[in-house]
Design a protein around this motif. Structure first.
Motif, PDB file in Angstrom:
ATOM      1  N   ALA A 134      43.524  40.769  38.778  1.00  0.00           N
ATOM      2  CA  ALA A 134      43.356  41.703  37.588  1.00  0.00           C
ATOM      3  C   ALA A 134      42.417  40.900  36.681  1.00  0.00           C
ATOM      4  N   GLU A 135      41.958  41.886  35.632  1.00  0.00           N
ATOM      5  CA  GLU A 135      41.079  41.523  34.805  1.00  0.00           C
ATOM      6  C   GLU A 135      41.538  40.424  33.828  1.00  0.00           C
ATOM      7  N   ALA A 136      40.782  39.227  33.679  1.00  0.00           N
ATOM      8  CA  ALA A 136      41.299  38.105  33.232  1.00  0.00           C
ATOM      9  C   ALA A 136      41.736  38.343  31.730  1.00  0.00           C
ATOM     10  N   GLY A 137      40.848  39.116  31.076  1.00  0.00           N
ATOM     11  CA  GLY A 137      41.219  39.208  29.634  1.00  0.00           C
ATOM     12  C   GLY A 137      41.363  37.882  28.886  1.00  0.00           C
ATOM     13  N   ASP A 138      42.321  37.691  27.921  1.00  0.00           N
ATOM     14  CA  ASP A 138      42.554  36.286  27.311  1.00  0.00           C
ATOM     15  C   ASP A 138      43.173  35.444  27.864  1.00  0.00           C
ATOM     16  N   ASP A 139      43.772  35.673  28.893  1.00  0.00           N
ATOM     17  CA  ASP A 139      44.783  34.655  29.590  1.00  0.00           C
ATOM     18  C   ASP A 139      44.133  34.415  31.182  1.00  0.00           C
ATOM     19  N   TYR A 140      43.058  33.770  31.097  1.00  0.00           N
ATOM     20  CA  TYR A 140      42.261  33.726  32.461  1.00  0.00           C
ATOM     21  C   TYR A 140      42.953  32.997  33.444  1.00  0.00           C
ATOM     22  N   ARG A 141      43.721  31.625  33.008  1.00  0.00           N
ATOM     23  CA  ARG A 141      44.634  30.752  33.838  1.00  0.00           C
ATOM     24  C   ARG A 141      45.831  31.513  34.573  1.00  0.00           C
ATOM     25  N   GLY A 142      46.373  32.245  33.371  1.00  0.00           N
ATOM     26  CA  GLY A 142      47.377  33.029  33.871  1.00  0.00           C
ATOM     27  C   GLY A 142      47.240  34.143  34.989  1.00  0.00           C
ATOM     28  N   VAL A 143      46.240  34.831  34.642  1.00  0.00           N
ATOM     29  CA  VAL A 143      45.959  35.838  35.510  1.00  0.00           C
ATOM     30  C   VAL A 143      45.638  35.213  37.081  1.00  0.00           C
ATOM     31  N   VAL A 144      44.726  34.118  37.056  1.00  0.00           N
ATOM     32  CA  VAL A 144      44.576  33.342  38.439  1.00  0.00           C
ATOM     33  C   VAL A 144      45.650  32.993  39.089  1.00  0.00           C
ATOM     34  N   ASP A 145      46.257  32.265  38.450  1.00  0.00           N
ATOM     35  CA  ASP A 145      47.921  31.700  38.772  1.00  0.00           C
ATOM     36  C   ASP A 145      48.507  32.879  39.515  1.00  0.00           C
ATOM     37  N   ASP A 146      48.537  34.042  38.741  1.00  0.00           N
ATOM     38  CA  ASP A 146      49.295  35.154  39.359  1.00  0.00           C
ATOM     39  C   ASP A 146      48.628  35.556  40.604  1.00  0.00           C
ATOM     40  N   TRP A 147      47.476  35.761  40.647  1.00  0.00           N
ATOM     41  CA  TRP A 147      46.548  36.156  41.943  1.00  0.00           C
ATOM     42  C   TRP A 147      46.697  35.087  43.042  1.00  0.00           C
ATOM     43  N   HIS A 148      46.455  33.864  42.763  1.00  0.00           N
ATOM     44  CA  HIS A 148      46.808  32.956  43.856  1.00  0.00           C
ATOM     45  C   HIS A 148      48.167  33.097  44.423  1.00  0.00           C
ATOM     46  N   ALA A 149      49.292  33.227  43.555  1.00  0.00           N
ATOM     47  CA  ALA A 149      50.628  33.525  44.082  1.00  0.00           C
ATOM     48  C   ALA A 149      50.731  34.637  45.016  1.00  0.00           C
ATOM     49  N   ARG A 150      50.090  35.627  44.655  1.00  0.00           N
ATOM     50  CA  ARG A 150      50.117  36.685  45.620  1.00  0.00           C
ATOM     51  C   ARG A 150      49.407  36.567  46.855  1.00  0.00           C
ATOM     52  N   ILE A 151      48.226  35.794  46.800  1.00  0.00           N
ATOM     53  CA  ILE A 151      47.538  35.664  48.010  1.00  0.00           C
ATOM     54  C   ILE A 151      48.371  34.649  48.751  1.00  0.00           C
ATOM     55  N   ALA A 152      49.017  33.615  48.178  1.00  0.00           N
ATOM     56  CA  ALA A 152      49.957  32.833  48.871  1.00  0.00           C
ATOM     57  C   ALA A 152      50.803  33.193  49.685  1.00  0.00           C
ATOM     58  N   ALA A 153      51.591  34.335  48.970  1.00  0.00           N
ATOM     59  CA  ALA A 153      52.749  35.135  49.694  1.00  0.00           C
ATOM     60  C   ALA A 153      52.233  35.728  50.705  1.00  0.00           C
ATOM     61  N   SER A 154      50.821  36.517  50.624  1.00  0.00           N
ATOM     62  CA  SER A 154      50.254  37.132  51.666  1.00  0.00           C
ATOM     63  C   SER A 154      50.042  36.230  52.974  1.00  0.00           C
ATOM     64  N   TYR A 155      49.405  35.063  52.782  1.00  0.00           N
ATOM     65  CA  TYR A 155      49.069  34.223  53.515  1.00  0.00           C
ATOM     66  C   TYR A 155      50.258  33.790  54.587  1.00  0.00           C
ATOM     67  N   ALA A 156      51.204  33.295  53.798  1.00  0.00           N
ATOM     68  CA  ALA A 156      52.400  33.049  54.424  1.00  0.00           C
ATOM     69  C   ALA A 156      53.021  33.811  55.285  1.00  0.00           C
ATOM     70  N   ALA A 157      53.117  35.205  54.948  1.00  0.00           N
ATOM     71  CA  ALA A 157      53.686  36.058  55.637  1.00  0.00           C
ATOM     72  C   ALA A 157      53.099  36.205  57.120  1.00  0.00           C
ATOM     73  N   LEU A 158      51.614  36.342  56.900  1.00  0.00           N
ATOM     74  CA  LEU A 158      50.602  36.339  57.991  1.00  0.00           C
ATOM     75  C   LEU A 158      50.869  35.151  59.061  1.00  0.00           C
ATOM     76  N   PHE A 159      50.758  34.092  58.358  1.00  0.00           N
ATOM     77  CA  PHE A 159      50.807  32.867  59.250  1.00  0.00           C
ATOM     78  C   PHE A 159      52.155  32.927  60.099  1.00  0.00           C
ATOM     79  N   ARG A 160      53.331  33.047  59.384  1.00  0.00           N
ATOM     80  CA  ARG A 160      54.473  33.296  60.290  1.00  0.00           C
ATOM     81  C   ARG A 160      54.405  34.263  61.379  1.00  0.00           C
ATOM     82  N   LEU A 161      53.926  35.439  61.271  1.00  0.00           N
ATOM     83  CA  LEU A 161      53.685  36.624  61.933  1.00  0.00           C
ATOM     84  C   LEU A 161      52.603  35.950  63.089  1.00  0.00           C
TER      85      LEU A 161
END
Length: 250
Positions: free
Chosen positions: A70-97
């Motif tokens: 998402a666009e970072a706006g004023d909460d750069y670290r929060g946006v990046v943290d959310d993005w990393h959490a979504r990527i990690a969830a996607s990776y975990a599902a793919l690695f299991r499969l």
């Protein structure tokens, strides 16, 4: 236990692949290839070209769709943290499969995995989420090294340090020290918004690829040219990866 090989593949030139990286590719059972959409298809094609050139026996490859940030706006670290959490969830599902117990997967990372890349943090999240996972890191030639090599300059002057930072940080002001500042991830051309007097710049985009662009000179003289060339290149390709060194003139 599943295992990952996190392989630095250089800044874009397949010739930058190290012997260690090539050996790691050939140890993997599954190659995971990120897909960031049509806009950055060239990055996927370069990874595929590296695999085709260096893998000796056919390996299964799996496409990993990367969620958009998402666009970072004023909460750069929060946006990046959310993005990393979504990527990690996607990776975990793919690695299991796609990666069986006892198998080894490979992730191909631009440059070096330890420098301004979040793959290692994301894999840590995957393991923290409960997936038994081990990994090994294979270093690669970074865009910082490639930039200096292509401009035929040392990064540092004799006995002087170099700071590696981001465009976001540079926008807060040029540090008084050290003498040289390498700037990565500058989507807003922060170099054009600081006082240029007494500074020189060594800029490069698409390093190591056929589309490579290099510009160097006094910042006051070449700043506008870089902004213009960068905008045209981004419009032409749909994406851009660039980096530059700023330093005080002798």
């Amino acid at each position: 236990m599943r295992k990952l090989l996190i392989i630095g593949i250089g800044a874009g030139d397949p010739d930058q692949m190290t012997v260690q990286a090539i050996a790691a590719l050939n140890r993997a059972d599954v190659i995971f290839l990120p897909d960031k959409g049509q806009e950055k298809a060239a990055l996927r094609h370069l990874r595929e070209a590296i695999c085709a050139r260096f893998i000796e026996k056919p390996r299964r490859s799996v496409t990993m769709e990367t969620p958009r940030r998402a666009e970072a706006g004023d909460d750069y670290r929060g946006v990046v943290d959310d993005w990393h959490a979504r990527i990690a969830a996607s990776y975990a599902a793919l690695f299991r499969l796609e990666l069986a117990e006892g198998q080894t997967g490979a992730l191909l990372v631009w440059g070096d995995p330890a420098l301004y890349d979040s793959t290692l943090r994301i894999v840590e999240r995957v393991r923290a989420g409960g997936l038994a996972l081990d990994w090994e890191v294979i270093p690669g030639i970074s865009s910082v090294q490639a930039l200096a090599a292509r401009h035929r300059i040392p990064l540092n002057r004799i006995g002087e340090p170099v700071l590696i930072t981001t465009g976001r940080k540079l926008a807060e002001g040029l540090p008084q020290a050290p003498d040289g500042v390498v700037v990565m991830l500058d989507g807003e051309q922060a170099f054009a918004k600081i006082a240029p007097e007494g500074l020189e710049i060594f800029w490069g985009a698409y390093l190591g690829t056929p589309d490579e662009i290099l510009i160097a000179g006094p910042l006051a003289t070449v700043s506008d040219e870089i902004v213009r060339v960068r905008a045209a290149a981004r419009e032409r390709h749909g994406w851009i990866m660039d980096i530059y060194l700023l330093r005080r003139c002798d």
